[in-house]
Design an enzyme around this catalytic site. Structure first.
Site, PDB file in Angstrom:
ATOM      1  N   ASP A  29      -0.272  -0.405  -6.590  1.00  0.00           N
ATOM      2  CA  ASP A  29      -0.644  -1.431  -5.610  1.00  0.00           C
ATOM      3  C   ASP A  29      -1.761  -0.829  -4.758  1.00  0.00           C
ATOM      4  O   ASP A  29      -2.030   0.373  -4.813  1.00  0.00           O
ATOM      5  CB  ASP A  29       0.571  -1.795  -4.739  1.00  0.00           C
ATOM      6  CG  ASP A  29       0.228  -2.832  -3.664  1.00  0.00           C
ATOM      7  OD1 ASP A  29      -0.486  -3.804  -3.965  1.00  0.00           O
ATOM      8  OD2 ASP A  29       0.654  -2.660  -2.505  1.00  0.00           O
ATOM      9  N   SER A  30      -2.338  -1.667  -3.910  1.00  0.00           N
ATOM     10  CA  SER A  30      -3.364  -1.168  -2.991  1.00  0.00           C
ATOM     11  C   SER A  30      -2.747  -0.277  -1.907  1.00  0.00           C
ATOM     12  O   SER A  30      -3.452   0.509  -1.285  1.00  0.00           O
ATOM     13  CB  SER A  30      -4.088  -2.343  -2.344  1.00  0.00           C
ATOM     14  OG  SER A  30      -3.149  -3.166  -1.688  1.00  0.00           O
ATOM     15  N   CYS A  92       0.663  -5.658  -7.613  1.00  0.00           N
ATOM     16  CA  CYS A  92      -0.282  -6.176  -6.620  1.00  0.00           C
ATOM     17  C   CYS A  92      -0.729  -7.543  -7.122  1.00  0.00           C
ATOM     18  O   CYS A  92      -1.269  -7.651  -8.234  1.00  0.00           O
ATOM     19  CB  CYS A  92      -1.470  -5.217  -6.519  1.00  0.00           C
ATOM     20  SG  CYS A  92      -2.808  -5.824  -5.470  1.00  0.00           S
ATOM     21  N   GLU A 172       1.719  -2.994   6.506  1.00  0.00           N
ATOM     22  CA  GLU A 172       1.335  -1.581   6.397  1.00  0.00           C
ATOM     23  C   GLU A 172       1.667  -0.842   7.690  1.00  0.00           C
ATOM     24  O   GLU A 172       1.865   0.370   7.694  1.00  0.00           O
ATOM     25  CB  GLU A 172      -0.173  -1.456   6.095  1.00  0.00           C
ATOM     26  CG  GLU A 172      -0.563  -1.770   4.665  1.00  0.00           C
ATOM     27  CD  GLU A 172      -0.272  -0.627   3.683  1.00  0.00           C
ATOM     28  OE1 GLU A 172      -0.363   0.553   4.066  1.00  0.00           O
ATOM     29  OE2 GLU A 172       0.060  -0.932   2.521  1.00  0.00           O
ATOM     30  N   CYS A 206       2.153 -11.936  -2.185  1.00  0.00           N
ATOM     31  CA  CYS A 206       1.551 -10.628  -1.947  1.00  0.00           C
ATOM     32  C   CYS A 206       2.740  -9.674  -1.849  1.00  0.00           C
ATOM     33  O   CYS A 206       3.729  -9.984  -1.167  1.00  0.00           O
ATOM     34  CB  CYS A 206       0.758 -10.644  -0.644  1.00  0.00           C
ATOM     35  SG  CYS A 206       0.219  -9.001  -0.116  1.00  0.00           S
ATOM     36  N   HIS A 208       3.183  -7.124  -0.295  1.00  0.00           N
ATOM     37  CA  HIS A 208       3.449  -6.613   1.053  1.00  0.00           C
ATOM     38  C   HIS A 208       4.381  -7.533   1.833  1.00  0.00           C
ATOM     39  O   HIS A 208       4.976  -7.102   2.829  1.00  0.00           O
ATOM     40  CB  HIS A 208       2.143  -6.491   1.846  1.00  0.00           C
ATOM     41  CG  HIS A 208       1.354  -5.250   1.537  1.00  0.00           C
ATOM     42  ND1 HIS A 208       0.653  -5.096   0.380  1.00  0.00           N
ATOM     43  CD2 HIS A 208       1.173  -4.110   2.257  1.00  0.00           C
ATOM     44  CE1 HIS A 208       0.059  -3.909   0.384  1.00  0.00           C
ATOM     45  NE2 HIS A 208       0.354  -3.290   1.521  1.00  0.00           N
TER      46      HIS A 208
HETATM   47  N1  DGL Z   1      -0.130  -6.031  -2.022  1.00  0.00           N
HETATM   48  C1  DGL Z   1      -1.293  -6.669  -2.508  1.00  0.00           C
HETATM   49  C2  DGL Z   1      -1.009  -8.004  -3.156  1.00  0.00           C
HETATM   50  O1  DGL Z   1       0.075  -8.195  -3.646  1.00  0.00           O
HETATM   51  C3  DGL Z   1      -2.577  -6.653  -1.788  1.00  0.00           C
HETATM   52  C4  DGL Z   1      -2.723  -6.411  -0.353  1.00  0.00           C
HETATM   53  C5  DGL Z   1      -4.184  -6.097  -0.093  1.00  0.00           C
HETATM   54  O2  DGL Z   1      -4.576  -4.987  -0.463  1.00  0.00           O
HETATM   55  O3  DGL Z   1      -4.920  -6.971   0.400  1.00  0.00           O
HETATM   56  O4  DGL Z   1      -1.852  -8.867  -3.231  1.00  0.00           O
END
Ligand code: DGL
Length: 289
Positions: A29-30, A92, A172, A206, A208
């Protein structure tokens, strides 16, 4: 370990070789968001060895152009490829929406699963013919990735997509609930009209966002189902391993290796909240892509 040559992964009949079984599953993931998927993978496949990469140096992906996201995703994939993996989970949504086909080509013959299709499948299963609100990053929304994936399964479904990029920063930071998180969620929902019409499902598009589940749920009626792709993605991963006969048969619990491209201390602090266990900076290896 260098990139495993295709001949070592494929037998003469084109199937994956049996000695591939003990290789880890690679997950990226990012940032720490993909740990929500990693957690589900650990529950679904407790004997599998896992290696996770958070590209924290270049987070967020969601505000970047498709060309940059694709390049970053490809470099993160190459890092995991070099470790030697038998399955790649793109944990991600943004990278899944933008680059899944490219990553599949890059990883061939190693299978790759993203999170958008499993998330869409979970939403349609939970509310067939329903109205879905997708909360995601700017890039995922711009590409209409969930809209397409839902309509392929359920042409009558109503889909609205809302970019909520600030929720990535909130996650985050580990600010998972309370008045700040709730008011940011309501501020975004205000863009849909005030008061927003309650959908049948809210898709956490997402990886996150599951950590903000309570703050997000607080803005909706209790009947609204909150869907995330973590457990469905883990189920897809299990099915892929089973269909290729590359399940790890070891008796002991699988190992976990954590990599990040920056900020081991921060990754440990916030990542621990995502995983639900204490992490120390020494548990995270910082790598350059
Ligand atoms: N967790 C990521 C997603 O599912 C991306 C969050 C990001 O880096 O903008 O899209």
């Amino acid at each position: 370990m260098g990139i495993i040559p295709q001949s070592a992964l494929l037998g003469h009949n084109g199937a994956m070789n049996a000695d591939v079984n003990t290789l880890p599953i690679g997950v990226f993931d990012s940032g720490v968001g993909g740990l929500t998927v990693l957690k589900a993978l650990r529950e679904e496949l407790p004997r599998e060895n896992l290696i996770y990469l958070g590209d924290t140096a270049r987070l967020p992906y969601g505000t970047k152009s498709p060309a940059s996201i694709s390049r970053y995703a490809s470099q993160a994939t190459r890092q995991l490829q070099e470790q030697g993996i038998k399955l790649l989970v793109v944990a991600c949504n943004t990278a899944s929406a933008v680059a899944l086909d490219t990553l599949r080509e890059q990883m061939h013959p190693v299978p790759v699963t993203g999170v958008v299709e499993p998330g869409a499948a979970a939403a349609v299963a939970a509310r067939p013919g329903g109205s879905h609100l997708v909360l995601a990053t700017e890039a995922t929304v711009r590409l209409g990735a969930y809209r397409r994936a839902i309509h392929e399964r359920d042409p009558d479904a109503e889909v609205r997509e809302l970019a909520c990029e600030l929720l990535v920063a909130l996650a985050e930071e580990g600010w998972r609930d309370g008045p700040i998180a709730e008011s940011i969620v309501r501020r975004y929902l205000g863009e849909l009209g005030n008061p927003p019409h309650d959908p049948d499902s809210v898709i956490l598009g997402c990886t996150h966002f599951p950590i903000l589940r309570d703050a997000i749920a607080s803005a909706f009626d209790q009947a609204v189902v909150i869907v995330d792709s973590a457990s469905t993605t883990a189920a897809v991963a299990r099915e892929q391993l089973q269909s290729l006969a590359i399940v790890n048969g070891q008796d002991s619990p699988g190992s976990l290796t954590l990599l990040a491209t920056d900020g081991a201390t921060r990754f440990a602090r916030v990542g621990g909240q995502f995983l639900g266990e204490d992490l120390a900076a020494e548990d995270i290896r910082v790598v350059d892509l």
